[in-house]
Write an enzyme that holds these catalytic residues in place. Sequence first.
Site, short mmCIF file in Angstrom:
data_model
loop_
_atom_site.label_atom_id
_atom_site.label_comp_id
_atom_site.label_asym_id
_atom_site.label_seq_id
_atom_site.Cartn_x
_atom_site.Cartn_y
_atom_site.Cartn_z
N ASN A 91 3.79 1.99 -8.44
CA ASN A 91 2.10 1.79 -8.79
C ASN A 91 1.96 2.07 -10.12
O ASN A 91 1.98 3.25 -10.61
CB ASN A 91 1.36 2.90 -8.08
CG ASN A 91 -0.29 2.90 -8.45
OD1 ASN A 91 -0.43 2.16 -8.96
ND2 ASN A 91 -0.65 4.06 -7.81
N TRP A 92 1.61 0.82 -11.00
CA TRP A 92 1.70 0.98 -12.42
C TRP A 92 0.34 1.88 -12.99
O TRP A 92 -0.25 1.85 -14.09
CB TRP A 92 1.88 -0.18 -12.99
CG TRP A 92 3.24 -0.77 -13.02
CD1 TRP A 92 4.37 -0.11 -12.54
CD2 TRP A 92 3.80 -1.90 -13.64
NE1 TRP A 92 5.61 -0.56 -12.86
CE2 TRP A 92 5.44 -1.87 -13.41
CE3 TRP A 92 3.34 -2.98 -14.28
CZ2 TRP A 92 6.31 -2.95 -13.58
CZ3 TRP A 92 4.30 -4.07 -14.90
CH2 TRP A 92 5.74 -3.81 -14.53
N LYS A 93 -0.70 1.79 -11.94
CA LYS A 93 -1.93 2.00 -12.38
C LYS A 93 -2.55 1.57 -13.49
O LYS A 93 -2.23 0.13 -13.67
CB LYS A 93 -2.00 3.84 -12.81
CG LYS A 93 -1.10 4.47 -11.54
CD LYS A 93 -1.46 5.90 -11.77
CE LYS A 93 -0.40 6.71 -10.60
NZ LYS A 93 -0.88 8.05 -10.45
N HIS A 111 -6.01 4.89 -2.63
CA HIS A 111 -5.28 5.66 -3.37
C HIS A 111 -6.09 6.76 -3.80
O HIS A 111 -7.35 6.58 -4.13
CB HIS A 111 -4.93 4.89 -4.68
CG HIS A 111 -3.95 5.71 -5.45
ND1 HIS A 111 -4.42 6.82 -6.37
CD2 HIS A 111 -2.57 5.74 -5.58
CE1 HIS A 111 -3.55 7.38 -6.77
NE2 HIS A 111 -2.20 6.71 -6.43
N GLU A 140 -6.97 8.33 -6.45
CA GLU A 140 -7.56 7.90 -7.70
C GLU A 140 -8.73 7.22 -7.35
O GLU A 140 -9.97 7.29 -7.99
CB GLU A 140 -6.87 7.53 -8.86
CG GLU A 140 -5.64 8.66 -9.28
CD GLU A 140 -4.37 8.01 -10.00
OE1 GLU A 140 -4.25 6.87 -10.36
OE2 GLU A 140 -3.60 8.88 -10.07
N GLU A 187 0.41 10.91 0.12
CA GLU A 187 0.19 11.34 -1.28
C GLU A 187 -0.73 12.55 -1.70
O GLU A 187 -2.00 12.54 -1.69
CB GLU A 187 -0.40 10.20 -2.39
CG GLU A 187 0.63 9.14 -2.33
CD GLU A 187 0.52 8.06 -3.66
OE1 GLU A 187 1.46 7.96 -4.04
OE2 GLU A 187 -0.69 7.74 -3.91
N GLY A 220 1.00 12.79 -10.78
CA GLY A 220 0.77 12.83 -11.87
C GLY A 220 1.03 14.24 -12.71
O GLY A 220 0.53 14.49 -13.66
N SER A 248 4.84 12.61 -8.00
CA SER A 248 5.64 13.11 -8.98
C SER A 248 7.05 12.87 -8.42
O SER A 248 8.02 13.64 -8.54
CB SER A 248 5.65 14.43 -9.14
OG SER A 248 4.15 14.74 -10.13
N GLY A 298 4.47 6.35 -9.27
CA GLY A 298 3.42 6.14 -10.38
C GLY A 298 4.12 5.99 -11.69
O GLY A 298 4.90 5.14 -11.90
N GLY A 299 4.10 7.18 -12.36
CA GLY A 299 4.71 7.64 -13.81
C GLY A 299 5.98 6.86 -13.93
O GLY A 299 6.63 6.00 -14.59
P1 PGA Z 1 2.91 9.85 -9.81
O1 PGA Z 1 1.97 8.94 -9.03
O2 PGA Z 1 4.33 9.42 -9.37
O3 PGA Z 1 2.75 9.55 -11.22
O4 PGA Z 1 2.78 11.12 -9.49
C1 PGA Z 1 2.03 8.48 -7.50
C2 PGA Z 1 0.88 7.84 -7.39
O5 PGA Z 1 -0.17 8.03 -7.72
O6 PGA Z 1 1.14 6.61 -6.55
#
Ligand code: PGA
Length: 244
Positions: free
Chosen positions: A4-6, A90, A92, A162, A168, A208, A229-230
Amino acid sequence: MAGNWKMYKTPAETTSFFEKFRPLVERSEHCEIVICPPFTNLAAAVAAAQGARIGIGAQNLYWAKEGAFTGEVSAPMIVASGCTHVIVGHSERRQYFGETDETVLKRTVAALDAGLTPIVCVGERLEQRESGQTEAVLVVQFQKGIAPLSPEQFARIVVAYEPVWAIGTGKTATPEIAADAHRVLRGQVRTRYGQAAADAVRILYGGSVKPDNARILMAQPEIDGVLVGGASLDANSFANIVNF
Ligand code: PGA
């Protein structure tokens, strides 16, 4: 294994990611790989992934097919861009953009109607975990956001657990904490859709995930994959996770 590149990367950066990433996962046949870039990079990602076993997904969608909904993107538009997947609900989106279990359900149905595979996200916030509400929160999210799906619809979704406090933040849920939550979710699936569905559903862990913890997470039989994500933004790092 989903990335997930956000809200990161331009189309040019997307193309150069795939140039590096493709050779690193050429032989990775043990899993499905999906990358979800921002809308503006979907065309570049689809072009760059052509001929590789890498699915491209969007990070959100709106449930109407088309109409006067400024700023929104529909499931048929995402399909027409060459995508196979879409992330729904998600944390977020829930936290900053007013997503609720009800809108998660509407988006999931719209994605399925268009032929996309929705990756439907659930997870508790820190204060909910600390006050012992994790299971109750997951049950409500499942009951309202997922359980109204028919068995045929349910068979086509992927679930992602999640925990919000792990996203993050560098705080990964321990494999045991993640597996416990997955067990709760799988139990909900069993009660609503039966044993075969509980065995078949794929539940991803997200929060994470890094190259150095992917293996211990994936060693849990309850964890079927990861949503990253990251660490999915860098070709080497995401390839190391894929090839855990
Ligand atoms: P993260 O994000 O790996 O940066 O914690 C995961 C996500 O939100 O899908």
